[in-house]
Design a protein around this motif. Structure first.
Motif, mmCIF file in Angstrom:
data_model
loop_
_atom_site.group_PDB
_atom_site.id
_atom_site.type_symbol
_atom_site.label_atom_id
_atom_site.label_comp_id
_atom_site.label_asym_id
_atom_site.label_seq_id
_atom_site.Cartn_x
_atom_site.Cartn_y
_atom_site.Cartn_z
ATOM 1 N N LEU A 26 0.853 -1.543 0.021
ATOM 2 C CA LEU A 26 -0.003 0.090 0.034
ATOM 3 C C LEU A 26 1.128 1.350 -0.524
ATOM 4 O O LEU A 26 -0.095 2.233 -1.277
ATOM 5 C CB LEU A 26 -1.335 0.185 1.764
ATOM 6 C CG LEU A 26 -1.847 -1.073 1.360
ATOM 7 C CD1 LEU A 26 -2.759 -0.790 2.430
ATOM 8 C CD2 LEU A 26 -3.189 -0.860 0.310
ATOM 9 N N MET A 210 -6.825 -17.813 -3.658
ATOM 10 C CA MET A 210 -7.962 -16.826 -2.981
ATOM 11 C C MET A 210 -9.848 -16.568 -2.813
ATOM 12 O O MET A 210 -10.146 -16.255 -2.374
ATOM 13 C CB MET A 210 -6.911 -15.051 -3.695
ATOM 14 C CG MET A 210 -7.391 -13.539 -2.862
ATOM 15 S SD MET A 210 -7.237 -12.540 -3.693
ATOM 16 C CE MET A 210 -6.911 -11.508 -2.673
ATOM 17 N N GLY A 304 -17.673 -11.941 -2.348
ATOM 18 C CA GLY A 304 -16.619 -11.736 -1.443
ATOM 19 C C GLY A 304 -16.435 -10.027 -1.166
ATOM 20 O O GLY A 304 -15.963 -9.222 -0.418
ATOM 21 N N SER A 306 -17.930 -7.904 -2.151
ATOM 22 C CA SER A 306 -19.794 -7.006 -2.499
ATOM 23 C C SER A 306 -19.419 -7.080 -4.029
ATOM 24 O O SER A 306 -18.895 -7.735 -5.124
ATOM 25 C CB SER A 306 -20.049 -5.478 -2.142
ATOM 26 O OG SER A 306 -20.393 -5.593 -2.180
ATOM 27 N N ARG A 310 -21.328 -0.580 -5.965
ATOM 28 C CA ARG A 310 -20.733 -0.267 -4.663
ATOM 29 C C ARG A 310 -19.941 -1.238 -4.442
ATOM 30 O O ARG A 310 -19.383 -1.661 -2.924
ATOM 31 C CB ARG A 310 -21.752 0.427 -3.569
ATOM 32 C CG ARG A 310 -21.953 1.638 -3.758
ATOM 33 C CD ARG A 310 -20.766 2.929 -3.387
ATOM 34 N NE ARG A 310 -20.055 3.363 -2.382
ATOM 35 C CZ ARG A 310 -20.699 4.074 -1.295
ATOM 36 N NH1 ARG A 310 -21.640 4.406 -1.195
ATOM 37 N NH2 ARG A 310 -20.160 3.641 0.046
ATOM 38 N N SER A 318 -6.040 -6.260 -4.799
ATOM 39 C CA SER A 318 -5.984 -7.389 -3.772
ATOM 40 C C SER A 318 -5.658 -7.866 -4.734
ATOM 41 O O SER A 318 -4.630 -9.446 -3.978
ATOM 42 C CB SER A 318 -7.448 -7.750 -2.946
ATOM 43 O OG SER A 318 -8.614 -8.120 -3.671
HETATM 44 C C1 HEM Z 1 -8.735 -9.304 0.393
HETATM 45 C C2 HEM Z 1 -9.029 -8.477 0.171
HETATM 46 C C3 HEM Z 1 -10.163 -7.619 -0.227
HETATM 47 C C4 HEM Z 1 -11.614 -7.523 0.235
HETATM 48 C C5 HEM Z 1 -11.796 -8.931 0.274
HETATM 49 C C6 HEM Z 1 -12.443 -6.553 -0.001
HETATM 50 C C7 HEM Z 1 -13.477 -6.512 0.623
HETATM 51 C C8 HEM Z 1 -14.454 -5.360 0.155
HETATM 52 C C9 HEM Z 1 -16.009 -5.340 0.107
HETATM 53 C C10 HEM Z 1 -16.437 -6.782 0.765
HETATM 54 C C11 HEM Z 1 -16.312 -4.313 0.050
HETATM 55 C C12 HEM Z 1 -18.099 -3.668 0.350
HETATM 56 C C13 HEM Z 1 -18.495 -3.224 2.039
HETATM 57 C C14 HEM Z 1 -19.601 -3.037 2.320
HETATM 58 O O1 HEM Z 1 -20.215 -3.661 1.155
HETATM 59 O O2 HEM Z 1 -20.410 -2.539 2.679
HETATM 60 C C15 HEM Z 1 -15.011 -3.335 0.595
HETATM 61 C C16 HEM Z 1 -15.113 -2.081 -0.099
HETATM 62 C C17 HEM Z 1 -13.972 -0.895 -0.539
HETATM 63 N N1 HEM Z 1 -12.205 -1.629 -0.098
HETATM 64 FE FE1 HEM Z 1 -12.109 -3.911 -0.646
HETATM 65 N N2 HEM Z 1 -11.753 -5.876 -0.119
HETATM 66 C C18 HEM Z 1 -10.251 -6.315 -0.527
HETATM 67 C C19 HEM Z 1 -9.396 -5.304 -0.712
HETATM 68 C C20 HEM Z 1 -9.112 -3.721 -1.004
HETATM 69 C C21 HEM Z 1 -7.832 -3.249 -0.852
HETATM 70 C C22 HEM Z 1 -6.411 -4.093 -1.431
HETATM 71 C C23 HEM Z 1 -8.546 -1.799 -1.325
HETATM 72 C C24 HEM Z 1 -7.755 -0.212 -2.221
HETATM 73 C C25 HEM Z 1 -6.255 -0.676 -1.855
HETATM 74 C C26 HEM Z 1 -9.771 -1.658 -1.265
HETATM 75 C C27 HEM Z 1 -10.421 -0.733 -1.007
HETATM 76 C C28 HEM Z 1 -11.786 -0.876 -1.112
HETATM 77 C C29 HEM Z 1 -12.702 0.925 -0.777
HETATM 78 C C30 HEM Z 1 -11.976 2.071 -0.606
HETATM 79 C C31 HEM Z 1 -13.955 -0.015 0.065
HETATM 80 C C32 HEM Z 1 -15.349 1.164 0.013
HETATM 81 C C33 HEM Z 1 -16.221 1.767 -0.884
HETATM 82 C C34 HEM Z 1 -17.151 2.321 -1.322
HETATM 83 O O3 HEM Z 1 -17.412 2.134 -0.381
HETATM 84 O O4 HEM Z 1 -17.738 2.458 -2.504
HETATM 85 N N3 HEM Z 1 -10.026 -3.105 -0.742
HETATM 86 N N4 HEM Z 1 -13.580 -4.368 0.129
#
Ligand code: HEM
Length: 381
Positions: A26, A210, A304, A306, A310, A318
């Motif tokens: 990161l 994964m 997983g 989403s 959004r 990832s």
């Molecule tokens: C195994 C890795 C990851 C998983 C399983 C994952 C899963 C998720 C899920 C399920 C959400 C939606 C949550 C909801 O609906 O309330 C989310 C949102 C988000 N994720 Fe990931 N994520 C991962 C890695 C990452 C990485 C590496 C980043 C950034 C470099 C990231 C940035 C974000 C951001 C900024 C949101 C918010 C999006 C929004 O509110 O519109 N995620 N993630």
């Protein structure tokens, strides 16, 4: 990290080291900062707050619940215990770091210089470009975005890595299957010669590890809200009306293990379920690593990261991080659990899988609670 792990007789700090890896990725992608890996046992423990960017970010991320719960204004009180003051100093130091980077980047943009490509520089440049029109990101929105990416991308990835590593330690046959693909695709090339565009799309088995891990151990619960209007959903023959401002928490645990989509062994960790023969292959042909296709059952059976507008914007990020890590670890090495006195290797593997099943739980996210109880040993292939 691999060098550190493979030169130790056994490693009890895999989860902690994987958090360091995730933070380093990161830092490089977000701010253009690279750091040398320092393993958990090599680290100098210091009780004084550090002003360095990496340590302040680490302190902020590790104490996020405290920061969100107490608020940064409260944490500024000088009479608070040392630990809380350290957290406050880390927040201040990280904010200062982002401000100076922002100013430097704005200056570079004004001078027409391109210094590096990272998320911070892209956001600053986009905001400066758009400033000429309208609707550009403000300075505080840039900080908010940087923070959201760091927060959302840190433990999500690190915890997923830890689950996957322990599943692999319990399943040597999957390690062999993975290593076969990595060797086929990357051969004897050095990591500096690996090519994202050519190699990543062929490493389907790596990415399937994964998906399969997240299918069973979903680190982030997807939670959605209806907005100010009601929404209707058609479920079978019924129409269900969700009132405005309602929270919807899908049961991803049920959907991602439903035998209708995942078959009778839906509770087993079996990454090969995501792989199908390459399009056009004869069904009798044994699938060839590097030429396989990734197969997703019906849309909605896996959420997983989403889904919809959004969904997770860091999904691909990832995945690339995960695949690159798997390729580096399993090209020439394999991992086993340490064997306790009087225990066979098979029993040790079952013990590790049992540890995942019985000793995982939600802290902020779902994670293995005590991975250090099952140290791992790395051996050359
Ligand atoms: C195994 C890795 C990851 C998983 C399983 C994952 C899963 C998720 C899920 C399920 C959400 C939606 C949550 C909801 O609906 O309330 C989310 C949102 C988000 N994720 Fe990931 N994520 C991962 C890695 C990452 C990485 C590496 C980043 C950034 C470099 C990231 C940035 C974000 C951001 C900024 C949101 C918010 C999006 C929004 O509110 O519109 N995620 N993630």
């Amino acid at each position: 990290m691999l060098l550190y792990w493979t030169t130790k007789p056994s490693v009890a700090t895999s989860a902690d080291d994987l958090r360091t890896l995730s933070l380093h990725v990161l830092s490089r992608a977000g701010f253009g900062k690279s750091f040398k890996f320092v393993g958990h046992d090599e680290r100098q423990t210091s009780t004084t707050p550090s002003n360095s960017y990496k340590e302040s970010l680490q302190t902020v991320l590790e104490n996020l619940v405290l920061i969100l719960g107490l608020g940064t204004k409260f944490l500024a009180y000088p009479w608070l215990p040392r630990k809380l003051r350290t957290v406050h100093e880390a927040c201040v130091s990280f904010q200062q770091y982002m401000t100076s980077l922002y100013e430097e980047e704005k200056q570079a943009f004004a001078n027409g210089e391109v210094r590096d490509h990272n998320l911070m520089t892209s956001l600053v440049r986009a905001s400066q470009d758009e400033a000429k029109t309208s609707g550009s990101l403000t300075e505080s929105e840039i900080y908010g975005n940087m923070f959201a990416f760091n927060f959302a991308g840190h433990d999500t990835t690190a915890h997923t890595f830890t689950f996957a590593l322990y599943f692999l330690a319990a399943h040597p046959e999957v390690q062999d299957w993975l290593s076969e693909e990595i060797r086929e695709v990357l051969g004897d090339r050095l990591p500096s010669e690996w090519d994202y565009r050519a190699d990543f799309p062929r490493l389907k088995r790596c990415v399937s590890v994964m998906y399969e891990t997240i299918r069973l151990y979903t680190v982030v619960p997807s939670i959605k809200w209806t907005d100010s209007r009601s929404q209707s959903l058609t479920v079978g023959e019924k129409t269900v009306v969700l009132p405005p401002h309602s929270m919807v928490a899908p049961s991803y645990g049920s959907v991602q293990t439903d035998p209708r989509f995942w078959g009778p062994d839906s509770l087993a960790w079996r990454p090969s379920r995501w792989i199908k023969l390459a399009a056009g292959s004869d069904t009798d042909v044994v699938s060839k690593p590097g030429e396989e296709d990734f197969s997703m059952p019906v849309r909605g059976a896996f959420i997983g990261w989403s889904d919809g507008v959004r969904d997770c914007p860091g999904r691909k990020f990832s995945q690339v991080e995960f695949v690159a890590t798997m390729a580096s670890l399993f090209l020439n090495w394999r991992v086993d659990p340490t064997v306790a006195k009087g225990e066979s290797l098979d029993t040790a593997r079952r013990r590790v899988e049992n540890l995942i099943k019985t000793d995982s739980g939600s802290v902020l996210l779902l994670q293995m609670l005590h991975p250090e109880r099952a140290p791992l040993v790395w051996k050359k292939r």
